[in-house]
Design a protein around this motif. Structure first.
Motif, PDB file in Angstrom:
ATOM      1  N   VAL A   4       0.859  -1.186   0.000  1.00  0.00           N
ATOM      2  CA  VAL A   4       0.000   0.000   0.000  1.00  0.00           C
ATOM      3  C   VAL A   4       0.894   1.234   0.000  1.00  0.00           C
ATOM      4  O   VAL A   4       1.636   1.470   0.952  1.00  0.00           O
ATOM      5  CB  VAL A   4      -0.931   0.008   1.224  1.00  0.00           C
ATOM      6  CG1 VAL A   4      -1.771   1.280   1.249  1.00  0.00           C
ATOM      7  CG2 VAL A   4      -1.826  -1.221   1.213  1.00  0.00           C
ATOM      8  N   THR A   5       0.826   2.016  -1.072  1.00  0.00           N
ATOM      9  CA  THR A   5       1.760   3.130  -1.244  1.00  0.00           C
ATOM     10  C   THR A   5       1.144   4.489  -0.963  1.00  0.00           C
ATOM     11  O   THR A   5       1.826   5.501  -1.054  1.00  0.00           O
ATOM     12  CB  THR A   5       2.311   3.131  -2.685  1.00  0.00           C
ATOM     13  OG1 THR A   5       1.221   3.291  -3.603  1.00  0.00           O
ATOM     14  CG2 THR A   5       3.033   1.836  -2.992  1.00  0.00           C
ATOM     15  N   ASN A   6      -0.115   4.544  -0.663  1.00  0.00           N
ATOM     16  CA  ASN A   6      -0.788   5.839  -0.511  1.00  0.00           C
ATOM     17  C   ASN A   6      -1.491   5.962   0.829  1.00  0.00           C
ATOM     18  O   ASN A   6      -2.574   6.518   0.922  1.00  0.00           O
ATOM     19  CB  ASN A   6      -1.799   6.039  -1.645  1.00  0.00           C
ATOM     20  CG  ASN A   6      -2.833   4.926  -1.698  1.00  0.00           C
ATOM     21  OD1 ASN A   6      -2.676   3.905  -1.033  1.00  0.00           O
ATOM     22  ND2 ASN A   6      -3.878   5.109  -2.473  1.00  0.00           N
ATOM     23  N   ALA A   7      -0.848   5.446   1.869  1.00  0.00           N
ATOM     24  CA  ALA A   7      -1.454   5.455   3.203  1.00  0.00           C
ATOM     25  C   ALA A   7      -0.586   6.243   4.173  1.00  0.00           C
ATOM     26  O   ALA A   7       0.586   6.535   3.905  1.00  0.00           O
ATOM     27  CB  ALA A   7      -1.642   4.027   3.708  1.00  0.00           C
ATOM     28  N   PRO A  35       4.016   8.586   6.059  1.00  0.00           N
ATOM     29  CA  PRO A  35       3.425   8.038   4.838  1.00  0.00           C
ATOM     30  C   PRO A  35       4.132   6.752   4.441  1.00  0.00           C
ATOM     31  O   PRO A  35       5.306   6.540   4.779  1.00  0.00           O
ATOM     32  CB  PRO A  35       3.684   9.140   3.801  1.00  0.00           C
ATOM     33  CG  PRO A  35       4.943   9.795   4.284  1.00  0.00           C
ATOM     34  CD  PRO A  35       4.878   9.750   5.795  1.00  0.00           C
ATOM     35  N   THR A  36       3.417   5.875   3.747  1.00  0.00           N
ATOM     36  CA  THR A  36       4.050   4.677   3.206  1.00  0.00           C
ATOM     37  C   THR A  36       4.757   5.034   1.906  1.00  0.00           C
ATOM     38  O   THR A  36       4.230   5.767   1.071  1.00  0.00           O
ATOM     39  CB  THR A  36       3.028   3.562   2.944  1.00  0.00           C
ATOM     40  OG1 THR A  36       1.971   4.066   2.114  1.00  0.00           O
ATOM     41  CG2 THR A  36       2.444   3.056   4.249  1.00  0.00           C
ATOM     42  N   ALA A  37       5.954   4.508   1.716  1.00  0.00           N
ATOM     43  CA  ALA A  37       6.736   4.744   0.507  1.00  0.00           C
ATOM     44  C   ALA A  37       6.273   3.809  -0.607  1.00  0.00           C
ATOM     45  O   ALA A  37       5.293   3.067  -0.460  1.00  0.00           O
ATOM     46  CB  ALA A  37       8.218   4.535   0.820  1.00  0.00           C
ATOM     47  N   GLN A  38       6.990   3.813  -1.722  1.00  0.00           N
ATOM     48  CA  GLN A  38       6.601   2.983  -2.863  1.00  0.00           C
ATOM     49  C   GLN A  38       6.641   1.495  -2.544  1.00  0.00           C
ATOM     50  O   GLN A  38       5.973   0.696  -3.185  1.00  0.00           O
ATOM     51  CB  GLN A  38       7.512   3.285  -4.064  1.00  0.00           C
ATOM     52  CG  GLN A  38       7.261   4.639  -4.700  1.00  0.00           C
ATOM     53  CD  GLN A  38       5.816   4.801  -5.176  1.00  0.00           C
ATOM     54  OE1 GLN A  38       5.294   3.960  -5.905  1.00  0.00           O
ATOM     55  NE2 GLN A  38       5.165   5.875  -4.728  1.00  0.00           N
ATOM     56  N   ASN A  39       7.439   1.117  -1.536  1.00  0.00           N
ATOM     57  CA  ASN A  39       7.483  -0.294  -1.129  1.00  0.00           C
ATOM     58  C   ASN A  39       6.488  -0.610  -0.025  1.00  0.00           C
ATOM     59  O   ASN A  39       6.474  -1.705   0.517  1.00  0.00           O
ATOM     60  CB  ASN A  39       8.897  -0.668  -0.687  1.00  0.00           C
ATOM     61  CG  ASN A  39       9.418   0.225   0.433  1.00  0.00           C
ATOM     62  OD1 ASN A  39       8.660   0.991   1.035  1.00  0.00           O
ATOM     63  ND2 ASN A  39      10.706   0.131   0.716  1.00  0.00           N
ATOM     64  N   GLY A  40       5.645   0.389   0.334  1.00  0.00           N
ATOM     65  CA  GLY A  40       4.642   0.173   1.367  1.00  0.00           C
ATOM     66  C   GLY A  40       5.139   0.351   2.780  1.00  0.00           C
ATOM     67  O   GLY A  40       4.442   0.009   3.737  1.00  0.00           O
ATOM     68  N   THR A  41       6.346   0.918   2.945  1.00  0.00           N
ATOM     69  CA  THR A  41       6.980   1.009   4.258  1.00  0.00           C
ATOM     70  C   THR A  41       6.836   2.395   4.875  1.00  0.00           C
ATOM     71  O   THR A  41       7.073   3.400   4.207  1.00  0.00           O
ATOM     72  CB  THR A  41       8.479   0.674   4.162  1.00  0.00           C
ATOM     73  OG1 THR A  41       8.634  -0.603   3.551  1.00  0.00           O
ATOM     74  CG2 THR A  41       9.124   0.651   5.541  1.00  0.00           C
ATOM     75  N   ALA A  42       6.464   2.432   6.136  1.00  0.00           N
ATOM     76  CA  ALA A  42       6.489   3.649   6.949  1.00  0.00           C
ATOM     77  C   ALA A  42       7.522   3.442   8.051  1.00  0.00           C
ATOM     78  O   ALA A  42       7.586   2.363   8.653  1.00  0.00           O
ATOM     79  CB  ALA A  42       5.121   3.934   7.556  1.00  0.00           C
ATOM     80  N   THR A  43       8.338   4.452   8.317  1.00  0.00           N
ATOM     81  CA  THR A  43       9.470   4.321   9.229  1.00  0.00           C
ATOM     82  C   THR A  43       9.373   5.300  10.389  1.00  0.00           C
ATOM     83  O   THR A  43       9.109   6.485  10.182  1.00  0.00           O
ATOM     84  CB  THR A  43      10.789   4.551   8.472  1.00  0.00           C
ATOM     85  OG1 THR A  43      10.908   3.576   7.426  1.00  0.00           O
ATOM     86  CG2 THR A  43      11.979   4.426   9.403  1.00  0.00           C
ATOM     87  N   PHE A  44       9.587   4.793  11.599  1.00  0.00           N
ATOM     88  CA  PHE A  44       9.565   5.621  12.804  1.00  0.00           C
ATOM     89  C   PHE A  44      10.828   5.400  13.629  1.00  0.00           C
ATOM     90  O   PHE A  44      11.461   4.343  13.553  1.00  0.00           O
ATOM     91  CB  PHE A  44       8.361   5.264  13.684  1.00  0.00           C
ATOM     92  CG  PHE A  44       7.028   5.620  13.110  1.00  0.00           C
ATOM     93  CD1 PHE A  44       6.466   6.861  13.345  1.00  0.00           C
ATOM     94  CD2 PHE A  44       6.335   4.702  12.327  1.00  0.00           C
ATOM     95  CE1 PHE A  44       5.227   7.195  12.821  1.00  0.00           C
ATOM     96  CE2 PHE A  44       5.093   5.018  11.796  1.00  0.00           C
ATOM     97  CZ  PHE A  44       4.543   6.271  12.034  1.00  0.00           C
ATOM     98  N   ILE A  45      11.160   6.399  14.442  1.00  0.00           N
ATOM     99  CA  ILE A  45      12.148   6.253  15.504  1.00  0.00           C
ATOM    100  C   ILE A  45      11.406   6.505  16.806  1.00  0.00           C
ATOM    101  O   ILE A  45      10.921   7.606  17.060  1.00  0.00           O
ATOM    102  CB  ILE A  45      13.310   7.247  15.347  1.00  0.00           C
ATOM    103  CG1 ILE A  45      13.988   7.081  13.989  1.00  0.00           C
ATOM    104  CG2 ILE A  45      14.335   7.044  16.476  1.00  0.00           C
ATOM    105  CD1 ILE A  45      15.046   8.137  13.706  1.00  0.00           C
TER     106      ILE A  45
END
Length: 351
Positions: free
Chosen positions: A147-150, A189-199
């Motif tokens: 999912v790339t648009n979340a 936001p999710t990137a093109q690979n569907g990944t959202a990143t947090f610290i």
């Protein structure tokens, strides 16, 4: 379809256990059971073939290895040329055997969701504890694609079991000291690979619940000039957990060790046990950056969603430049003594 089991009945009868001090988790357990019983429920495992054949599993495996190595190099625990890779075919063969997934919510939003949070990767805001670099992959289980648009929303309590942006009895000492900060809360936001990143931090514990993080998945939201989102829909409301062995190690470090609240272990948490049913696994996959947990951690988890699902979680507060302010008529207002969601009544999931 998963039927109501004797184990489920025992859990439900035993829920003098509280979701937060004073609360009742019967509602959360019944929502999770509704998810397990849903006739159209699909898991990440259902998408294994498509995700492997598309190359996504291999790509994510190699990206995660590279990211962990990058973190180790930055922290001084490895040299740039020392990256050692595992055979991607092994990762492809084992993919989806234990992966988080959802069609309906795994759990409710709980009484401490604060809407209007900022889009930001680093959500520490000065809080101390074991830092975790967290990658959340969101997968559409109806089409077996990332999912790339979340937008992924994340929040959790601090090392001593206190949620920011709210003031409530049972949330730490119940004072208003935490209401003026939005530490450990944010969206990505999710990137093109569907990944959202947090610290963020490995969350601490509080009475009645195992250590856990909350998440909400937003679709079709509009990015506002003040770096927040508006509108759209929500497909997923869930919780992530940490392996008990690692939690034992974390809880021995400062400031976790100063937390005097009674700790509930994973095996004693009814929602954790329900989350492990049906082939799901809400436990973060964690790697060490150094030799000790204090050196930092890298965690990943895959979350399967149906983007067309419609959930309606209710915030208790909204974040503003003046701190958290009460949402008028929130069903969580007055928690844990007088709110509409304080009892064990079942609020069925919506579609």
């Amino acid at each position: 379809m998963v039927q109501f089991s004797q184990a489920f009945a025992a859990i439900l009868l035993a829920t003098g256990v509280v979701a937060h001090p004073g609360g009742n988790i019967n509602k959360e357990i019944m929502r999770r059971q509704a998810h397990l019983d849903h006739p159209q429920r699909r898991t990440v495992q259902s998408c294994k073939r498509d995700l492997v054949e598309s190359g996504w599993v291999r790509e994510q495996h190699m990206r995660r290895e590279a990211r962990l190595h990058e973190l180790r190099v930055a922290a001084g625990f490895a040299k740039p040329h020392e990256l050692v890779r595992r055979d991607p075919a092994e990762a492809e063969a084992n993919y989806g055997e234990a992966a988080a997934c959802t069609l309906d919510p795994e759990a409710t939003e709980g009484p401490y969701w604060v809407s209007g949070e900022l889009i930001r990767q680093d959500i520490l805001t000065g809080e101390k504890g074991v830092v975790v670099h967290l990658d959340i992959n969101v997968i559409d289980t109806t089409g077996c694609k990332p999912v790339t648009n979340a937008y992924v929303e994340m929040w959790g309590c601090n090392a001593t079991g206190v949620y920011t942006g709210v003031a409530a009895k049972g949330n730490g000492d119940g004072s208003k000291s935490a209401i003026t900060t939005n530490a450990l809360r944010g969206l990505q936001p999710t990137a093109q690979n569907g990944t959202a990143t947090f610290i963020t931090l490995i969350p601490g514990h509080y009475v009645g619940r195992a250590n856990h993080l909350h998440t909400i998945i937003h679709h079709g939201a509009t990015l506002l000039p003040n770096n927040t989102i508006s509108g759209g829909t929500i497909s997923h409301v869930g919780q992530f957990y940490v392996d008990q062995t690692m939690l034992t190690e974390v809880e021995k470090t400062t400031p976790y060790s100063t937390n005097k609240q009674t700790q509930t272990k994973n095996a004693q948490d009814a929602l954790f046990n329900m989350g492990k049913q049906g082939g799901d696994d809400p436990v973060l996959k964690i790697s060490r950056i150094g030799s000790k947990v204090e050196d930092g951690l890298y965690a990943t988890i895959d979350v399967g969603v149906n983007p067309k699902a419609r959930q309606n979680p209710q915030p208790v507060n909204m974040w503003t430049d003046k701190g958290g302010i009460a949402i008028p008529n929130s069903p969580w207002a007055g928690y844990p003594d007088s709110c509409r969601y304080c009892g064990g009544g079942f609020r069925p999931p919506t579609e």
